[in-house]
Write a protein that holds these residues in place. Structure first.
Motif, PDB file in Angstrom:
ATOM      1  N   ARG A 186       4.301 -16.005 -37.816  1.00 49.19           N
ATOM      2  CA  ARG A 186       3.791 -15.828 -36.774  1.00 49.19           C
ATOM      3  C   ARG A 186       3.434 -14.420 -36.740  1.00 49.19           C
ATOM      4  NH1 ARG A 186       3.475 -19.940 -34.773  1.00 49.19           N
ATOM      5  NH2 ARG A 186       4.416 -21.472 -34.112  1.00 49.19           N
ATOM      6  N   PHE A 187       3.765 -13.832 -38.125  1.00 45.35           N
ATOM      7  CA  PHE A 187       3.235 -12.120 -37.668  1.00 45.35           C
ATOM      8  C   PHE A 187       3.242 -11.650 -39.094  1.00 45.35           C
ATOM      9  CE2 PHE A 187       6.591 -12.580 -34.378  1.00 45.35           C
ATOM     10  CZ  PHE A 187       5.417 -12.141 -32.817  1.00 45.35           C
ATOM     11  N   PRO A 190      -0.511 -13.988 -41.237  1.00 47.55           N
ATOM     12  CA  PRO A 190      -1.906 -13.655 -40.362  1.00 47.55           C
ATOM     13  C   PRO A 190      -2.400 -12.696 -40.877  1.00 47.55           C
ATOM     14  CG  PRO A 190      -0.568 -14.936 -38.721  1.00 47.55           C
ATOM     15  CD  PRO A 190       0.958 -14.634 -39.950  1.00 47.55           C
ATOM     16  N   TRP A 191      -1.584 -11.136 -39.755  1.00 49.58           N
ATOM     17  CA  TRP A 191      -2.153 -10.104 -40.391  1.00 49.58           C
ATOM     18  C   TRP A 191      -2.230  -9.808 -42.248  1.00 49.58           C
ATOM     19  CZ3 TRP A 191      -1.757  -6.915 -36.265  1.00 49.58           C
ATOM     20  CH2 TRP A 191      -2.138  -5.743 -36.905  1.00 49.58           C
TER      21      TRP A 191
END
Lengths: 273, 262
Positions: A186-187, A190-191
């Motif tokens: 979730r973090f 994608p970052w």
């Protein structure tokens, strides 16, 4: 939530607009001018210095050669493209897990990272003849060469991306009691994508170089092979035609990655501006 | 009812080079639905204290309880809001607000309505499908507030949430926060540097002094709500509290920076 409602709200609240007038036109005109100037300079050189065709053919002769030899050139074009893409895909498949391992384990970072740097310091071109000895003249050694060349920039860029998650995003994830997997999916992942794409853009142009180097030292097809073969028969025009097609291939692949970036990570332009 | 209880909380940052005593012997009680602001100069350990309450940081000594349970780590009942909006740039406004629902695996349909309600409450209707980079700083912090409230936590911890905004937007958001709190009385601990913000929002102001971080004073703000920044009947009370805060924060610190550190 109608489009007009959103547009009206945009005016009132002064939300910045994305479109800049004229930029689309400039984006086409300026690169075109660059190419026209380059080809014009080449042509002018052949006239001013009187280079003979067997040393430097004119752009028109090369264009003619591409049309005349299109079947030979295109079949070799697909061969080289196939090697480059296969190697590139394999490099991603190997490099990303490496990057994840380096990011999540301090021990692995300390053990693997120096080895990667050392491996990258070896001139890959020097390995090419060995690959032929080990693997023969087929697809194998070309793909391996591409993987070796592409691997490093992808690992470095992806690792940088995975480590660049801002502190408050990590704290946000922790404050929601995310599992390690959730935090990654979730973090962090994608970052990291905008950074990873920087590595992919570097790697894709290197992929073509890797395939050609592989073909130089021992091949029966591919544009690199065409260049070597035409050198032996002093067919400079055919070699130039192959080189032009290689450039076209590199440019197309680069912009394909840039397009993929725009589709997959549309926010990255904002981040890297 | 006590919502948050801190007993003898101390914290020391121990690195190879330095040993920093950030907090020493902090005792605080925050009642249910109380709005407490935490005020102090830079480096007095306000943010550290907030992270300890959030369970993001384990104190070196002392005990923290939320409700009846001791804090062992982050809890879904406690929400944290940062100075930077910490929005995910690849998600739309609505998806950002729904993030806690997703991570905590709550029922999407139930909380969908609450997310919409919160967005309406903060004036973000019509912006659900925008991406964060299309919004102004103030709007981004509104989204961040909605995200902090969507899973209905009982405690909201706010770490200088409006400090990065321009002065006018900041005042606007403070008033908005007061309004939202008035409708949905969470227990709030709000860290700030701004005396005006502290006075406007708080039921009680906890003033901290630095090196090591201690509680210097606790002030009650008795002015009735809703308070405003304009001329009001109770402005005397707010003026008195803010004057007292100034005296406390600047006492013994003649030139800013602190004589006692020398």
């Amino acid at each position: 939530m109608s489009a007009t409602g959103a547009a009206a709200a945009e005016d009132v609240l002064g939300v910045p607009s994305r479109t800049r007038y004229g930029s689309a036109v400039l984006r086409v005109v300026l690169p075109t001018l660059t190419f026209v100037a380059l080809i014009g300079g080449w042509w002018l050189g052949t006239i001013v210095f009187g280079w003979p065709s067997y040393l430097v053919p004119t752009p028109f002769e090369v264009a003619e050669e591409i049309v005349d030899q299109r079947e030979l050139l295109m079949s070799n074009f697909w061969t080289t493209l196939g090697e480059a893409l296969l190697g590139f895909a394999l490099a991603i498949a190997i490099a990303v897990p490496f990057a994840v391992a380096i990011t999540y384990s301090r021990v692995l970072e300390l053990t693997i990272y120096p080895a990667l740097v050392a491996l990258n310091a070896v001139p890959k071109i020097a390995i090419a003849p060995l690959l032929v000895i080990w693997m023969g003249f087929g697809l194998g050694p070309k793909v391996v060469m591409v993987v070796l060349i592409c691997f490093f920039p992808i690992v470095i860029a992806t690792t940088t991306g995975l480590k660049s998650t801002p502190a408050e995003i990590v704290e946000l994830s922790r404050s929601l009691s995310s599992s390690t997997l959730q935090e990654f999916v979730r973090f962090r992942f994608p970052w990291s994508l905008p950074y990873a794409f920087v590595g992919l853009k570097v790697a894709i142009t290197l992929a073509v170089i890797g395939a050609v180097v592989g073909e130089f030292v021992g091949a029966t097809k591919g544009l690199g092979y065409v260049i070597v073969a035409s050198g032996q028969t002093a067919n400079t025009t055919l070699a130039f035609a192959a080189i032009v097609l290689l450039s076209v291939m590199s440019i197309m692949l680069f912009y394909a990655i840039a397009l993929a970036q725009r589709l997959i990570v549309p926010w990255s332009e904002e981040q890297q501006r | 009812m006590t919502a948050i209880e801190l007993k003898g909380v101390s914290h020391v940052f121990d690195t190879r080079k330095t040993r920093l005593e950030a907090l020493a012997g902090i005792d605080v009680e925050v009642r249910d639905s109380e709005f407490v602001t935490l005020v102090g100069r830079s480096g007095c350990g306000k943010s550290t204290l907030l992270r300890i309450i959030a369970g993001l940081l384990r104190p070196t000594a002392g005990e923290v309880r939320i409700g009846d349970a001791p804090v062992r780590g982050p809890s879904r009942d406690v929400s944290f809001m940062f100075q930077r909006s910490a929005l995910l740039p690849w998600r739309t406004v609505f998806e950002n607000v729904m993030l806690p629902v997703q991570i905590l695996r709550l029922d999407r349909r139930t909380y969908r309505a609450r997310a919409e309600e919160l967005l309406a409450l903060t004036g973000l209707e019509g912006f659900e499908d925008r991406r964060p980079d299309e919004l102004s700083g103030g709007m981004q912090q509104r989204v961040s507030l909605c995200r902090a409230l969507v899973h209905n936590p009982s405690v909201l911890l706010m770490d200088e949430p409006f400090a990065a905004l321009d002065a006018l937007t900041r005042e606007e958001l403070s008033l908005e926060l007061q309004r939202i709190w008035n409708e949905d009385r969470k227990t709030i601990v709000f860290v700030t540097h701004s005396i005006q913000e502290a006075t406007l929002l708080a039921d009680r102001i906890v003033v901290m002094s630095p090196r090591p971080g201690r509680i210097a004073r606790t002030l009650d703000v008795k002015a009735p709500r809703p308070r405003s920044l304009g001329v009001t009947a109770h402005s005397d009370e707010l003026d008195r509290v803010s004057a007292e805060l100034h005296e406390l924060l600047f006492a013994g610190h003649a030139p800013a920076g602190g004589v006692d550190s020398a």
